[in-house]
Design a protein around this motif. Sequence first.
Motif, PDB file in Angstrom:
ATOM      1  N   LEU A 183       0.814  -1.217   0.000  1.00  0.00           N
ATOM      2  CA  LEU A 183       0.000   0.000   0.000  1.00  0.00           C
ATOM      3  C   LEU A 183       0.848   1.269   0.000  1.00  0.00           C
ATOM      4  O   LEU A 183       0.339   2.357  -0.266  1.00  0.00           O
ATOM      5  CB  LEU A 183      -0.915   0.020   1.237  1.00  0.00           C
ATOM      6  N   LEU A 184       2.136   1.135   0.286  1.00  0.00           N
ATOM      7  CA  LEU A 184       2.982   2.303   0.542  1.00  0.00           C
ATOM      8  C   LEU A 184       3.085   3.275  -0.626  1.00  0.00           C
ATOM      9  O   LEU A 184       3.124   4.485  -0.417  1.00  0.00           O
ATOM     10  CB  LEU A 184       4.391   1.855   0.966  1.00  0.00           C
ATOM     11  N   ASP A 185       3.151   2.761  -1.840  1.00  0.00           N
ATOM     12  CA  ASP A 185       3.316   3.631  -3.000  1.00  0.00           C
ATOM     13  C   ASP A 185       2.050   3.754  -3.839  1.00  0.00           C
ATOM     14  O   ASP A 185       2.095   4.207  -4.978  1.00  0.00           O
ATOM     15  CB  ASP A 185       4.469   3.139  -3.885  1.00  0.00           C
ATOM     16  N   VAL A 186       0.912   3.344  -3.269  1.00  0.00           N
ATOM     17  CA  VAL A 186      -0.344   3.430  -4.020  1.00  0.00           C
ATOM     18  C   VAL A 186      -0.878   4.858  -3.940  1.00  0.00           C
ATOM     19  O   VAL A 186      -1.194   5.362  -2.863  1.00  0.00           O
ATOM     20  CB  VAL A 186      -1.394   2.447  -3.479  1.00  0.00           C
ATOM     21  N   THR A 187      -0.960   5.495  -5.096  1.00  0.00           N
ATOM     22  CA  THR A 187      -1.481   6.860  -5.190  1.00  0.00           C
ATOM     23  C   THR A 187      -2.806   6.829  -5.934  1.00  0.00           C
ATOM     24  O   THR A 187      -2.913   6.211  -6.995  1.00  0.00           O
ATOM     25  CB  THR A 187      -0.489   7.768  -5.942  1.00  0.00           C
ATOM     26  N   LEU A 188      -3.805   7.493  -5.378  1.00  0.00           N
ATOM     27  CA  LEU A 188      -5.125   7.527  -6.001  1.00  0.00           C
ATOM     28  C   LEU A 188      -5.165   8.570  -7.111  1.00  0.00           C
ATOM     29  O   LEU A 188      -4.244   9.371  -7.258  1.00  0.00           O
ATOM     30  CB  LEU A 188      -6.187   7.810  -4.936  1.00  0.00           C
ATOM     31  N   SER A 189      -6.222   8.577  -7.897  1.00  0.00           N
ATOM     32  CA  SER A 189      -6.291   9.456  -9.064  1.00  0.00           C
ATOM     33  C   SER A 189      -6.226  10.932  -8.683  1.00  0.00           C
ATOM     34  O   SER A 189      -5.827  11.770  -9.484  1.00  0.00           O
ATOM     35  CB  SER A 189      -7.557   9.172  -9.877  1.00  0.00           C
ATOM     36  N   GLY A 190      -6.595  11.258  -7.439  1.00  0.00           N
ATOM     37  CA  GLY A 190      -6.520  12.644  -6.980  1.00  0.00           C
ATOM     38  C   GLY A 190      -5.126  13.059  -6.544  1.00  0.00           C
ATOM     39  O   GLY A 190      -4.904  14.221  -6.194  1.00  0.00           O
ATOM     40  N   GLY A 191      -4.189  12.096  -6.545  1.00  0.00           N
ATOM     41  CA  GLY A 191      -2.808  12.401  -6.196  1.00  0.00           C
ATOM     42  C   GLY A 191      -2.411  12.099  -4.767  1.00  0.00           C
ATOM     43  O   GLY A 191      -1.245  12.193  -4.404  1.00  0.00           O
ATOM     44  N   GLU A 192      -3.389  11.694  -3.935  1.00  0.00           N
ATOM     45  CA  GLU A 192      -3.066  11.434  -2.533  1.00  0.00           C
ATOM     46  C   GLU A 192      -2.760   9.954  -2.304  1.00  0.00           C
ATOM     47  O   GLU A 192      -3.266   9.095  -3.026  1.00  0.00           O
ATOM     48  CB  GLU A 192      -4.217  11.872  -1.622  1.00  0.00           C
ATOM     49  N   PRO A 193      -1.914   9.645  -1.296  1.00  0.00           N
ATOM     50  CA  PRO A 193      -1.642   8.255  -0.968  1.00  0.00           C
ATOM     51  C   PRO A 193      -2.917   7.556  -0.492  1.00  0.00           C
ATOM     52  O   PRO A 193      -3.731   8.160   0.212  1.00  0.00           O
ATOM     53  CB  PRO A 193      -0.629   8.344   0.176  1.00  0.00           C
ATOM     54  N   LEU A 194      -3.095   6.313  -0.880  1.00  0.00           N
ATOM     55  CA  LEU A 194      -4.285   5.569  -0.464  1.00  0.00           C
ATOM     56  C   LEU A 194      -4.436   5.544   1.056  1.00  0.00           C
ATOM     57  O   LEU A 194      -5.547   5.642   1.579  1.00  0.00           O
ATOM     58  CB  LEU A 194      -4.224   4.138  -1.011  1.00  0.00           C
ATOM     59  N   VAL A 195      -3.315   5.381   1.777  1.00  0.00           N
ATOM     60  CA  VAL A 195      -3.398   5.190   3.231  1.00  0.00           C
ATOM     61  C   VAL A 195      -3.542   6.495   4.018  1.00  0.00           C
ATOM     62  O   VAL A 195      -3.779   6.458   5.226  1.00  0.00           O
ATOM     63  CB  VAL A 195      -2.169   4.417   3.769  1.00  0.00           C
ATOM     64  N   ARG A 196      -3.410   7.649   3.351  1.00  0.00           N
ATOM     65  CA  ARG A 196      -3.487   8.918   4.092  1.00  0.00           C
ATOM     66  C   ARG A 196      -4.853   9.065   4.768  1.00  0.00           C
ATOM     67  O   ARG A 196      -5.896   8.950   4.137  1.00  0.00           O
ATOM     68  CB  ARG A 196      -3.244  10.104   3.173  1.00  0.00           C
ATOM     69  N   GLY A 197      -4.822   9.282   6.088  1.00  0.00           N
ATOM     70  CA  GLY A 197      -6.049   9.460   6.846  1.00  0.00           C
ATOM     71  C   GLY A 197      -6.804   8.167   7.134  1.00  0.00           C
ATOM     72  O   GLY A 197      -7.875   8.198   7.735  1.00  0.00           O
ATOM     73  N   LYS A 198      -6.242   7.031   6.705  1.00  0.00           N
ATOM     74  CA  LYS A 198      -6.916   5.750   6.915  1.00  0.00           C
ATOM     75  C   LYS A 198      -6.424   5.074   8.192  1.00  0.00           C
ATOM     76  O   LYS A 198      -5.250   5.192   8.569  1.00  0.00           O
ATOM     77  CB  LYS A 198      -6.651   4.818   5.733  1.00  0.00           C
ATOM     78  N   ASP A 199      -7.319   4.349   8.843  1.00  0.00           N
ATOM     79  CA  ASP A 199      -6.952   3.527  10.001  1.00  0.00           C
ATOM     80  C   ASP A 199      -6.365   2.218   9.476  1.00  0.00           C
ATOM     81  O   ASP A 199      -7.034   1.485   8.740  1.00  0.00           O
ATOM     82  CB  ASP A 199      -8.180   3.240  10.861  1.00  0.00           C
ATOM     83  N   VAL A 200      -5.122   1.944   9.846  1.00  0.00           N
ATOM     84  CA  VAL A 200      -4.449   0.742   9.358  1.00  0.00           C
ATOM     85  C   VAL A 200      -3.588   0.117  10.457  1.00  0.00           C
ATOM     86  O   VAL A 200      -3.281   0.739  11.468  1.00  0.00           O
ATOM     87  CB  VAL A 200      -3.529   1.040   8.144  1.00  0.00           C
TER      88      VAL A 200
END
Length: 231
Positions: free
Chosen positions: A144-161
């Motif tokens: 998940l570390l390098d997964v960037t969403l179409s809006g440019g933000e990291p997938l895990v940003r702000g997520k509980d993991v």
Amino acid sequence: MAGTNRILVIVTSVGEYEKAGYRTGLWLGELTHFYDVAEQAGFAMTIASIAGGHVPLDPESLAHDVLADLGTDKRYADREFMDKLTDTVPVADVDVEDFDAIYLTGGHGVMFDFHQSAALESLIARFHETGRIVSAVCHGPCGLLDVTLSGGEPLVRGKDVTGFSWPEEELARRADVVPYSLQDRLKQLGASYSTAEKPFATYVVEDGLLITGQNPGSAKAVAEAVVGRLR
């Protein structure tokens, strides 16, 4: 219906550490514990690896006492099941539309190839952005570390993991040879990272359709959470 759902399981193609002579690979129980739960619930699974083909196994996951945990020894003795790891599908050949969930297994090998795979990163982003389940256990969240969403933000940003913790890395005597701290990397990306009170205790975190487990002993619980969501 449960029977119509398919789960994509991702495993490593790396069999050794870069800085030391230790052997590594898939932690077998993180595959079998998940597989047992999902299969019993009627879900079909496809195993894919970063490079495709043969999957190396972490030798420590094959120790007698480890194999005996939750019946991994039965899968290890099953020729038909183990043959699934001799000729896996390359991640680059997978079509998101064929699956409803993705599950990232661990083993230290994934630290070296999961987050360096552009094919895996784009695949995970597609799963997430099309409303499919993204799940991972132990070192699996390295994917998940390098997964960037179409809006440019990291997938895990702000997520509980969650994911394999640094104290667990030290207890496993791998702190000196791993390429980074998964715990620190997740926090640096803006994830809300948490762990069980005691190392190696079962611990699963759900944030919408993102489901993560802390360590090998959490694979069964991750599977139960994924199956619950798919149903």
